[in-house]
Scaffold this motif. Structure first.
Motif, short mmCIF file in Angstrom:
data_model
loop_
_atom_site.label_atom_id
_atom_site.label_comp_id
_atom_site.label_asym_id
_atom_site.label_seq_id
_atom_site.Cartn_x
_atom_site.Cartn_y
_atom_site.Cartn_z
N LYS A 1 47.87 25.14 72.28
CA LYS A 1 48.80 26.11 72.85
C LYS A 1 50.00 25.46 73.50
CE LYS A 1 49.01 29.92 76.19
NZ LYS A 1 48.28 30.68 77.24
N ALA A 2 49.78 24.35 74.20
CA ALA A 2 50.87 23.70 74.94
C ALA A 2 51.72 22.79 74.07
CB ALA A 2 50.28 22.91 76.11
N SER A 3 51.33 22.59 72.82
CA SER A 3 52.06 21.66 71.95
C SER A 3 53.07 22.41 71.08
CB SER A 3 51.09 20.88 71.07
OG SER A 3 50.22 20.11 71.86
N GLU A 4 54.05 21.67 70.59
CA GLU A 4 55.15 22.25 69.83
C GLU A 4 55.34 21.49 68.51
OE1 GLU A 4 58.75 22.22 72.39
OE2 GLU A 4 57.39 21.48 73.95
N GLY A 5 56.23 22.04 67.69
CA GLY A 5 56.69 21.27 66.56
C GLY A 5 56.14 21.68 65.21
N LEU A 6 56.09 20.72 64.30
CA LEU A 6 55.83 20.96 62.88
C LEU A 6 54.39 21.41 62.63
CD1 LEU A 6 56.49 20.85 59.89
CD2 LEU A 6 56.31 18.37 59.99
N LEU A 7 54.27 22.64 62.16
CA LEU A 7 52.98 23.19 61.76
C LEU A 7 53.11 23.68 60.32
CD1 LEU A 7 50.07 24.14 62.59
CD2 LEU A 7 51.12 26.35 63.13
N LEU A 8 52.18 23.26 59.47
CA LEU A 8 52.16 23.71 58.08
C LEU A 8 51.26 24.91 57.94
CD1 LEU A 8 51.80 20.23 56.34
CD2 LEU A 8 53.89 21.59 56.52
N LEU A 9 51.63 25.83 57.04
CA LEU A 9 50.80 26.97 56.68
C LEU A 9 50.87 27.12 55.17
CD1 LEU A 9 52.69 28.04 59.39
CD2 LEU A 9 50.75 29.61 59.42
N CYS A 10 49.76 27.58 54.57
CA CYS A 10 49.76 27.76 53.12
C CYS A 10 48.63 28.70 52.72
CB CYS A 10 49.59 26.42 52.40
SG CYS A 10 47.92 25.72 52.50
N ASN A 11 48.60 29.07 51.43
CA ASN A 11 47.49 29.84 50.88
C ASN A 11 46.81 29.05 49.77
OD1 ASN A 11 49.48 30.03 48.94
ND2 ASN A 11 49.44 32.26 48.78
N ASP A 12 46.78 27.74 49.95
CA ASP A 12 46.17 26.82 48.99
C ASP A 12 45.12 25.98 49.74
OD1 ASP A 12 45.50 24.80 47.22
OD2 ASP A 12 47.55 24.46 46.52
N PRO A 13 43.88 26.46 49.80
CA PRO A 13 42.87 25.76 50.60
C PRO A 13 42.62 24.32 50.19
CG PRO A 13 42.12 27.97 50.03
CD PRO A 13 43.35 27.72 49.24
N GLU A 14 42.69 24.02 48.90
CA GLU A 14 42.45 22.65 48.45
C GLU A 14 43.56 21.71 48.93
OE1 GLU A 14 41.72 22.45 44.28
OE2 GLU A 14 39.93 23.73 44.36
N TRP A 15 44.80 22.17 48.85
CA TRP A 15 45.92 21.37 49.35
C TRP A 15 45.77 21.15 50.85
CZ3 TRP A 15 50.17 22.29 52.66
CH2 TRP A 15 51.24 21.39 52.56
N ALA A 16 45.42 22.22 51.57
CA ALA A 16 45.25 22.11 53.02
C ALA A 16 44.17 21.11 53.38
CB ALA A 16 44.92 23.48 53.61
N ALA A 17 43.06 21.12 52.63
CA ALA A 17 41.96 20.19 52.91
C ALA A 17 42.40 18.75 52.73
CB ALA A 17 40.77 20.51 52.01
N SER A 18 43.25 18.49 51.73
CA SER A 18 43.71 17.12 51.51
C SER A 18 44.65 16.67 52.62
CB SER A 18 44.40 17.00 50.16
OG SER A 18 45.67 17.62 50.16
N ILE A 19 45.42 17.59 53.19
CA ILE A 19 46.36 17.25 54.26
C ILE A 19 45.61 16.91 55.54
CG2 ILE A 19 48.31 18.06 55.65
CD1 ILE A 19 48.87 17.61 52.63
#
Length: 242
Positions: A109-127
């Motif tokens: 909650k207290a942190s800022e900046g670059l957050l990724l979002l996607c609808n590709d669970p396999e890509w997200a798991a690799s990240i």
């Protein structure tokens, strides 16, 4: 021959990036989902991926993969919904014409900046995989003027809360009279990783901003703003050979 993969209807819809698994289960129970032309009411009813045909609200389930970077403001929680009623990062996407997206990892909650979002669970798991995922870079304002001993101790790390916390790299960016900014690079991300590492050395965090994931820089995306990633950026965050 490898047998076809089977998952429940709700899990399949979630893995396809249509909605969360909880929301998918609600839609199935409400009779909004058809499997091979017949309504299914059991969220755990098996689906064979690549063979069975799913429909939601009368339309075939077709997925457009979408990858977004958001400049998360401080004070928002990184979750689909919050049991305490706090504002979530989805507030920043309320007026966006986007498919359902899930956060890739978290910023507290207290942190800022670059957050990724996607609808590709396999890509997200690799990240988010600490073994093969890209490094994450943070700019951290601390309430002290660090010396070389502190920076070296952060690189060496310590055991805390059931795991070893360390920084892959850390350097002083700039210093004022009472506080300073550090650049910290992590090759994995445990819960409150940087805050806990610094707290263990008696150092308080005033601000924490994620500025890069791998080679993807936050750049000039305004606070609370977002943009889609292009194909090159999506591919560039994957480990070599994928």
């Amino acid at each position: 021959m490898t047998p076809p993969r089977r998952h429940g209807v709700a899990r399949t819809l979630s893995k396809l990036g249509i909605c969360s698994r909880t929301e998918a289960a609600k839609r199935v129970r409400a009779g909004r989902v058809k499997l091979n032309g017949r309504v299914v009411l059991d969220p755990e009813h098996p689906v064979v991926q690549g063979r069975d045909r799913l429909e939601l609200d009368g339309s075939a389930v077709e997925v457009e993969r979408c990858y977004v970077m958001l400049n998360k403001p401080r004070g928002l929680v990184t979750t689909v919904s919050d049991e305490k009623g706090r504002d979530t990062v989805y507030r920043c996407l309320e007026d966006a014409e986007l498919p359902w997206l899930a956060p890739v990892g978290r910023l507290d909650k207290a942190s800022e900046g670059l957050l990724l979002l996607c609808n590709d669970p396999e890509w997200a798991a690799s990240i988010t995989d600490p073994a093969v995922g890209p490094d994450k870079t943070y700019h951290v304002q601390v309430d002290t003027l660090p010396d070389a001993e502190l920076l070296n101790s952060m690189r060496l790390g310590l055991d805390a809360g059931g795991g070893h916390l360390h920084a892959k790299a850390v350097r002083l960016l700039r210093a004022g009279e009472r506080n300073s900014w550090l650049e910290v690079v992590l090759d994995e991300g445990r819960n409150r990783h940087i805050r806990r590492l610094l707290e263990a050395h008696g150092v308080g965090v005033l601000r924490l901003v994620r500025v890069a994931v791998g080679g993807l820089q936050l750049g000039d995306v305004p606070k609370g703003g977002w943009r889609r990633l292009d194909a090159g950026e999506v591919a560039g965050l994957l480990p070599a050979g994928r």
